[in-house]
Design an enzyme around this catalytic site. Structure first.
Site, PDB file in Angstrom:
ATOM      1  N   SER A 174       4.965  32.799  36.181  1.00 61.08           N
ATOM      2  CA  SER A 174       5.830  32.811  35.021  1.00 61.08           C
ATOM      3  C   SER A 174       5.832  34.422  34.812  1.00 61.08           C
ATOM      4  O   SER A 174       6.424  35.463  35.477  1.00 61.08           O
ATOM      5  CB  SER A 174       5.624  31.840  34.035  1.00 61.08           C
ATOM      6  N   ASP A 259      11.951  22.794  37.990  1.00 64.80           N
ATOM      7  CA  ASP A 259      11.704  23.752  36.920  1.00 64.80           C
ATOM      8  C   ASP A 259      12.947  23.963  36.212  1.00 64.80           C
ATOM      9  O   ASP A 259      14.135  24.280  36.941  1.00 64.80           O
ATOM     10  CB  ASP A 259      11.084  25.082  37.437  1.00 64.80           C
ATOM     11  N   HIS A 287       7.771  23.508  35.733  1.00 62.22           N
ATOM     12  CA  HIS A 287       7.187  24.925  35.464  1.00 62.22           C
ATOM     13  C   HIS A 287       5.661  24.792  35.259  1.00 62.22           C
ATOM     14  O   HIS A 287       4.920  24.792  34.153  1.00 62.22           O
ATOM     15  CB  HIS A 287       7.852  25.397  33.983  1.00 62.22           C
TER      16      HIS A 287
END
Length: 313
Positions: A174, A259, A287
């Site tokens: 991320s 996601d 995610h």
């Protein structure tokens, strides 16, 4: 005599810290029960009597000190210990080939919602970049210095533990993946302008799990013609390109197909990374870091391929 022999045999048992971690409940009070030591997670309080007995009588030998090293950057609203736990299955598949070293971001933060649902007791939580207006503003040069200091500190600490392997790769999730790609781009620009020996780093590849566009500028003095936002800005909105800043150092991108922000991850892959040097792994998830064996195996395979392609020692 027989009992003494049994105790000596028990002292020779090796229980992998990853084996221990994978068998603990998901909701742990990490600061109270676990401590991170290099590539190992070991209990500091009795978790089970048998584990306590082995830990008391056994000095764990770290057999990864000589391996090539991958520097790992956690996501925003997380921390190094959480990311190590999230990567436990990937580490297990590659632990005889690479040493994974987990860096801690410099800035405090609230926990990211997905982190909070599992690791609420694992704080404090940290971030590399700002993503909301509540995060204090900071000058770009101060943010860059704080980030670089964190990375150099964890490298020195790992050297002090006796690790000798070359730093061959970056791995991030991320916000950490955005940072990894940005660090690789800075290295690329420095190598082009100054030469490989004067770039400050020589990472051969990057592993970008759920990394979103755009890159951020980590060396404004070199990025004179760049359209990249600086590191102090909030950069979570969709970037309107096309970008002239293209990363050519090899990367593998890992996208969860469920996601909600996968379009931003695809933008990093398609617009900021050169077609000839990028690879893509797609998996059926949201995610988070993949944990199922088949999903992790796809990522591990691509890391091995990148290491071979780039001649990583």
């Amino acid at each position: 005599m027989k009992g003494q022999t049994g105790l000596r045999s028990l002292a020779l048992l090796y229980i992998s810290p990853l084996y221990i971690l994978e068998r603990l409940p998901l909701k742990l009070s990490a600061p109270d029960t676990l401590v991170v030591r290099g590539s190992f997670i070991v209990p500091t309080e009795p978790l089970y009597p048998s584990i306590t007995m082995v830990q008391t009588n056994l000095e764990v030998v770290d057999d990864t000190l000589h391996l090539p090293r991958i520097l790992c950057l956690h996501g925003g609203g997380s921390n190094a210990a959480i990311f190590q736990a999230q990567c436990r299955r990937l580490i297990a598949q590659l632990r005889s080939e690479f040493r994974f070293v987990f860096a801690q971001a410099p800035f405090l933060s609230d926990a990211e919602p997905n982190v909070m649902s599992v690791y609420s007791q694992w704080g404090p939580f940290r971030r590399w970049l700002r993503w909301c207006p509540d995060h204090p503003e900071i000058r770009p040069e101060d943010a860059i210095r704080a980030i670089d200091d964190c990375l150099e500190d964890v490298k020195r600490q790992d050297d002090a533990k006796g690790a000798t392997g070359a730093w061959v790769g970056l791995l991030g999730f991320s916000q950490g993946a955005k940072m990894c790609a940005s660090l690789l781009y800075r290295q690329q620009i420095r190598q082009e302008l100054r030469g490989r020996s004067f770039a400050g780093s020589d990472y051969r590849f990057g592993v970008l799990l759920a990394g979103r566009a755009p890159l951020v500028s980590l060396d404004p003095d070199l990025d004179l013609n760049s359209s990249l936002p600086d590191v102090s800005q909030i950069t979570d909105a969709k970037y309107h390109g096309p970008s002239q800043d293209v990363l050519r150092i090899p990367t593998v991108h890992v996208h969860g197909m469920r996601d909600p922000h996968v379009d931003l991850h695809r933008q990093l892959f398609e617009e900021f990374c050169a077609p000839e040097s990028r690879r893509l792994v797609e998996w059926d998830g949201d995610h988070r870091v993949p944990l199922k064996y088949n999903d992790v195996s796809l990522v591990a395979y691509q890391i091995r391929e990148l290491a071979t392609q780039t001649g990583a020692p």
